[in-house]
Design a protein around this motif. Structure first.
Motif, PDB file in Angstrom:
ATOM      1  N   ASP A   1     -30.824 -15.478   0.691  1.00  0.00           N
ATOM      2  CA  ASP A   1     -31.755 -15.673   1.801  1.00  0.00           C
ATOM      3  C   ASP A   1     -32.899 -14.649   1.786  1.00  0.00           C
ATOM      4  OD1 ASP A   1     -32.890 -16.435   4.222  1.00  0.00           O
ATOM      5  OD2 ASP A   1     -31.486 -15.265   5.425  1.00  0.00           O
ATOM      6  N   ARG A   2     -32.586 -13.371   1.641  1.00  0.00           N
ATOM      7  CA  ARG A   2     -33.589 -12.323   1.838  1.00  0.00           C
ATOM      8  C   ARG A   2     -34.270 -11.871   0.556  1.00  0.00           C
ATOM      9  NH1 ARG A   2     -30.558  -8.462   6.392  1.00  0.00           N
ATOM     10  NH2 ARG A   2     -30.151 -10.156   7.880  1.00  0.00           N
ATOM     11  N   VAL A   3     -33.587 -11.973  -0.573  1.00  0.00           N
ATOM     12  CA  VAL A   3     -34.172 -11.526  -1.842  1.00  0.00           C
ATOM     13  C   VAL A   3     -34.768 -12.695  -2.612  1.00  0.00           C
ATOM     14  CG1 VAL A   3     -33.720 -10.381  -4.038  1.00  0.00           C
ATOM     15  CG2 VAL A   3     -32.568  -9.584  -1.959  1.00  0.00           C
ATOM     16  N   LEU A   4     -33.967 -13.746  -2.810  1.00  0.00           N
ATOM     17  CA  LEU A   4     -34.480 -14.912  -3.541  1.00  0.00           C
ATOM     18  C   LEU A   4     -35.374 -15.791  -2.672  1.00  0.00           C
ATOM     19  CD1 LEU A   4     -31.304 -16.027  -5.564  1.00  0.00           C
ATOM     20  CD2 LEU A   4     -33.145 -14.473  -6.256  1.00  0.00           C
ATOM     21  N   LYS A   5     -35.281 -15.619  -1.355  1.00  0.00           N
ATOM     22  CA  LYS A   5     -36.070 -16.410  -0.397  1.00  0.00           C
ATOM     23  C   LYS A   5     -35.798 -17.907  -0.540  1.00  0.00           C
ATOM     24  CE  LYS A   5     -38.546 -13.061   1.530  1.00  0.00           C
ATOM     25  NZ  LYS A   5     -37.884 -11.898   0.965  1.00  0.00           N
TER      26      LYS A   5
ATOM     27  N   ILE B   1     -36.459 -25.602  -5.060  1.00  0.00           N
ATOM     28  CA  ILE B   1     -37.606 -26.476  -5.327  1.00  0.00           C
ATOM     29  C   ILE B   1     -38.149 -27.071  -4.036  1.00  0.00           C
ATOM     30  CG2 ILE B   1     -38.296 -28.641  -6.451  1.00  0.00           C
ATOM     31  CD1 ILE B   1     -36.302 -27.947  -8.685  1.00  0.00           C
ATOM     32  N   LEU B   2     -37.272 -27.397  -3.117  1.00  0.00           N
ATOM     33  CA  LEU B   2     -37.682 -27.998  -1.849  1.00  0.00           C
ATOM     34  C   LEU B   2     -38.464 -27.017  -0.978  1.00  0.00           C
ATOM     35  CD1 LEU B   2     -37.352 -30.561  -0.080  1.00  0.00           C
ATOM     36  CD2 LEU B   2     -35.222 -29.563   0.782  1.00  0.00           C
ATOM     37  N   GLY B   3     -38.105 -25.747  -1.021  1.00  0.00           N
ATOM     38  CA  GLY B   3     -38.773 -24.743  -0.204  1.00  0.00           C
ATOM     39  C   GLY B   3     -38.079 -24.567   1.145  1.00  0.00           C
ATOM     40  N   PRO B   4     -38.373 -23.466   1.848  1.00  0.00           N
ATOM     41  CA  PRO B   4     -37.697 -23.169   3.118  1.00  0.00           C
ATOM     42  C   PRO B   4     -38.187 -24.043   4.260  1.00  0.00           C
ATOM     43  CG  PRO B   4     -39.358 -21.521   2.666  1.00  0.00           C
ATOM     44  CD  PRO B   4     -39.315 -22.393   1.454  1.00  0.00           C
ATOM     45  N   ARG B   5     -37.379 -24.115   5.304  1.00  0.00           N
ATOM     46  CA  ARG B   5     -37.780 -24.827   6.511  1.00  0.00           C
ATOM     47  C   ARG B   5     -38.947 -24.113   7.188  1.00  0.00           C
ATOM     48  NH1 ARG B   5     -32.026 -24.518   9.287  1.00  0.00           N
ATOM     49  NH2 ARG B   5     -32.050 -22.623   8.009  1.00  0.00           N
ATOM     50  N   ILE B   6     -39.736 -24.848   7.896  1.00  0.00           N
ATOM     51  CA  ILE B   6     -40.852 -24.267   8.638  1.00  0.00           C
ATOM     52  C   ILE B   6     -40.308 -23.255   9.646  1.00  0.00           C
ATOM     53  CG2 ILE B   6     -42.700 -24.750  10.303  1.00  0.00           C
ATOM     54  CD1 ILE B   6     -42.978 -27.529   8.984  1.00  0.00           C
ATOM     55  N   GLY B   7     -40.852 -22.041   9.623  1.00  0.00           N
ATOM     56  CA  GLY B   7     -40.438 -21.001  10.544  1.00  0.00           C
ATOM     57  C   GLY B   7     -39.299 -20.139  10.047  1.00  0.00           C
ATOM     58  N   LYS B   8     -38.788 -20.422   8.857  1.00  0.00           N
ATOM     59  CA  LYS B   8     -37.664 -19.638   8.351  1.00  0.00           C
ATOM     60  C   LYS B   8     -38.105 -18.237   7.947  1.00  0.00           C
ATOM     61  CE  LYS B   8     -33.635 -18.555   6.662  1.00  0.00           C
ATOM     62  NZ  LYS B   8     -32.552 -18.132   7.565  1.00  0.00           N
ATOM     63  N   TYR B   9     -39.291 -18.099   7.390  1.00  0.00           N
ATOM     64  CA  TYR B   9     -39.790 -16.791   6.959  1.00  0.00           C
ATOM     65  C   TYR B   9     -41.124 -16.511   7.647  1.00  0.00           C
ATOM     66  CZ  TYR B   9     -36.220 -17.282   3.381  1.00  0.00           C
ATOM     67  OH  TYR B   9     -35.017 -17.453   2.745  1.00  0.00           O
TER      68      TYR B   9
ATOM     69  N   GLY C   1     -42.729 -12.065   5.367  1.00  0.00           N
ATOM     70  CA  GLY C   1     -41.712 -12.450   4.388  1.00  0.00           C
ATOM     71  C   GLY C   1     -40.282 -12.239   4.856  1.00  0.00           C
ATOM     72  N   LYS C   2     -40.104 -11.721   6.065  1.00  0.00           N
ATOM     73  CA  LYS C   2     -38.750 -11.474   6.551  1.00  0.00           C
ATOM     74  C   LYS C   2     -38.096 -12.767   7.030  1.00  0.00           C
ATOM     75  CE  LYS C   2     -39.319  -6.631   7.900  1.00  0.00           C
ATOM     76  NZ  LYS C   2     -39.238  -5.656   9.013  1.00  0.00           N
ATOM     77  N   SER C   3     -36.800 -12.860   6.753  1.00  0.00           N
ATOM     78  CA  SER C   3     -36.044 -14.049   7.133  1.00  0.00           C
ATOM     79  C   SER C   3     -35.778 -14.069   8.632  1.00  0.00           C
ATOM     80  CB  SER C   3     -34.717 -14.076   6.376  1.00  0.00           C
ATOM     81  OG  SER C   3     -33.902 -15.140   6.822  1.00  0.00           O
ATOM     82  N   LYS C   4     -35.894 -15.243   9.222  1.00  0.00           N
ATOM     83  CA  LYS C   4     -35.599 -15.425  10.638  1.00  0.00           C
ATOM     84  C   LYS C   4     -34.428 -16.397  10.775  1.00  0.00           C
ATOM     85  CE  LYS C   4     -40.407 -14.798  12.120  1.00  0.00           C
ATOM     86  NZ  LYS C   4     -41.544 -15.416  12.848  1.00  0.00           N
ATOM     87  N   ALA C   5     -33.505 -16.067  11.633  1.00  0.00           N
ATOM     88  CA  ALA C   5     -32.346 -16.935  11.846  1.00  0.00           C
ATOM     89  C   ALA C   5     -32.763 -18.218  12.548  1.00  0.00           C
ATOM     90  CB  ALA C   5     -31.289 -16.205  12.671  1.00  0.00           C
ATOM     91  N   ILE C   6     -32.239 -19.342  12.079  1.00  0.00           N
ATOM     92  CA  ILE C   6     -32.418 -20.633  12.751  1.00  0.00           C
ATOM     93  C   ILE C   6     -31.018 -21.114  13.118  1.00  0.00           C
ATOM     94  CG2 ILE C   6     -33.266 -22.998  12.571  1.00  0.00           C
ATOM     95  CD1 ILE C   6     -35.275 -22.074  10.513  1.00  0.00           C
TER      96      ILE C   6
END
Length: 483
Positions: free
Chosen positions: A386-390, A254-262, A266-271
């Motif tokens: 991380d990569r499928v459910l985002k 519900i909160l959503g990903p951190r800025i810059g995570k995707y 749509g690809k995940s980026k490591a932080i």
């Protein structure tokens, strides 16, 4: 834990019986009377009275010795329970260090504050209402006894038992902090802490450790009619860890990903986290604290049965942790080309979470197997979330606690040496484990969704973009962890 809560202590009773028999034998054995078949020896009344007086005196002394031994046994059990509570409390800095190490420098004060608040707020709320809801009389939930614990009847001191249960409640609460790290308003996080400590955790806890329907062994109860046995969670793979893990998953979604995570694709980026040294120290502290979490759930240490049980649980807990870390290391090495420290650390935690439900029922080999499975599944589950459910979970809390807590609970149904499916005992116990884990998981997901959606609509869960980019430490707390 549930067996010990139901009959609170069986401690040392077998030992006491043997001592009493020995003492009674010494004091009360009557010598054989030499008696002629035609003659009867008459004993003067004064001698009979004297012997009777000696017997009464001896019985009083025996009763006094028995009372002293019982007090010593109960004192030992109480000290063991409180020592275990101290160890579980020490897990709180472990969680704080793991979470801080896996996240960025600019949010460290915020993370430390949330972990501190989880315990301070959680302790007050659990004392205020949570303990009554969990252990009070009731079907769906117990009767609340506001600030009053006198209703709880046990040979163990109610105050000590409250403290022991409080540290477990705080563990469930603090799991969520990591999954929602680096972008949550501190004020709205406090609202979440109130609800999990005062409602979500105590209700599902009442269904289980509180003597509720999932652990009701009475003839004709739902679990006995359906499965022929009851749900078993010795120290909280599901009751504590999965509840926290599933609520964490919903909150992060519900909160959503951190800025810059995707990226835009749509690809995940490591932080990367800022300090793996802190994370590693945190995992070692959690590992150490788990020796209170699992063995302490026996709630007794004075009898032969208890000391054997505690020793067994120590062994299974450690073996599962080691297997989880080892297999996570191997899989990460093959999957990513290098052995990952962060994944190995989470593998240890995955093994610890997984064994917590059945640490008293499985063999040492079964414990190692559970740890290995949890350590391997953890890596693929982190990737999937991380990569499928985002869903952005900075520390992997939803996997380590939610997924591995669920997995360890149902694996207990397969590997328990007396009731497990793999030991030829039938599918009843496995069905009870699966059913209980699913029901409690659905409860946590549903209540977490309603809670976070409501709070988001009313107040907003997330800080604005500028605060997130510059860090929550200064904007939310006015101070930085590093200067």
């Amino acid at each position: 834990m549930e067996k010990t809560i139901k009959s609170t202590i069986k401690t040392g009773r077998g030992t006491l019986r043997r001592v009493l028999v020995l003492i009674l034998g010494c004091f009360l054995t009557v010598g054989a009377w030499a008696q002629d078949s035609t003659a009867v020896t008459l004993v003067p009344i004064a001698e009979v009275a004297a012997e009777a007086n000696d017997t009464v005196t001896g019985s009083a002394e025996i009763a006094e010795v028995a009372t002293t031994l019982a007090d010593l046994a109960l004192g030992l059990d109480t000290v063991w329970m409180l020592l275990a509570a101290m160890l579980v409390f020490f897990m709180q800095p472990g969680f704080a260090l793991v979470e801080a190490g896996f996240t960025r420098t600019k949010n460290t004060s915020n993370i430390l504050m949330k972990n501190l608040v989880d315990f301070t707020f959680g302790s007050l709320l659990y004392w205020f209402i949570g303990f009554g809801l969990m252990f009070g009389i009731g079907s769906f939930v117990g009767m609340p006894h506001f600030f009053n614990i006198s209703f709880f009847e046990s040979e163990l001191p109610a105050e000590g038992f409250l403290v022991f249960q409080t540290v477990f409640c705080a563990t469930a609460a603090t799991i969520v902090s990591g999954a929602m790290a680096e972008r949550t308003k501190f004020f709205t996080y406090l609202i979440y802490t109130v609800f999990i400590c005062a409602f979500i955790y105590p209700v599902s806890g009442h269904w289980t450790w509180g003597g509720g329907w999932l652990m009701n062994e009475e003839t004709g109860s739902f679990m006995m009619k359906t499965f022929g046995t009851v749900f078993h969670d010795f120290a909280g793979s599901t009751i504590v860890h999965s509840v926290g893990g599933w609520v964490a998953l919903v909150g992060a979604a519900i909160l959503g990903p951190r800025i810059g995570k995707y990226g835009k694709d749509g690809k995940s980026k490591a932080i990367p986290g800022h300090n793996l040294t802190l994370a590693a120290l945190g995992v070692f502290i959690l590992w150490f604290g788990w020796f209170g979490f699992n063995p302490g759930s026996q709630l007794a240490a004075s009898g032969e049965e208890d000391r054997l049980a505690i020793s067994h649980v120590f062994l299974t807990t450690n073996l599962s942790a080691c297997a989880g870390g080892f297999f996570a290391l191997i899989v990460s090495w093959f999957r990513y080309g290098k052995p990952s420290l962060s994944l190995t650390l989470n593998g240890v935690l995955a093994g610890l979470v997984g064994i917590t439900a059945g640490c008293d029922l499985v063999s040492p080999a079964g414990a190692a197997f559970i740890g290995a499975i949890c350590g391997i599944v953890m890596i693929f589950s982190v990737d999937f979330i991380d990569r499928v459910l985002k869903i952005d979970d900075p520390v992997g809390a939803s996997t380590v606690h939610g997924v591995c807590g669920f997995l360890g609970t149902i694996l207990t149904g397969l590997l328990a040496t007396e009731e497990g499916l793999f030991y030829g005992a039938g599918a009843g116990f496995f069905g009870a484990q699966l059913f209980g884990a699913v029901v409690i998981g659905l409860w946590a997901l549903a209540t977490g969704f309603v809670l976070f959606k409501t709070v988001d609509k009313l107040f907003g869960l997330r800080v604005n973009a500028r605060i997130e980019e510059e860090g929550l430490d200064i904007y939310e707390h006015g101070e930085a962890a590093y200067n």
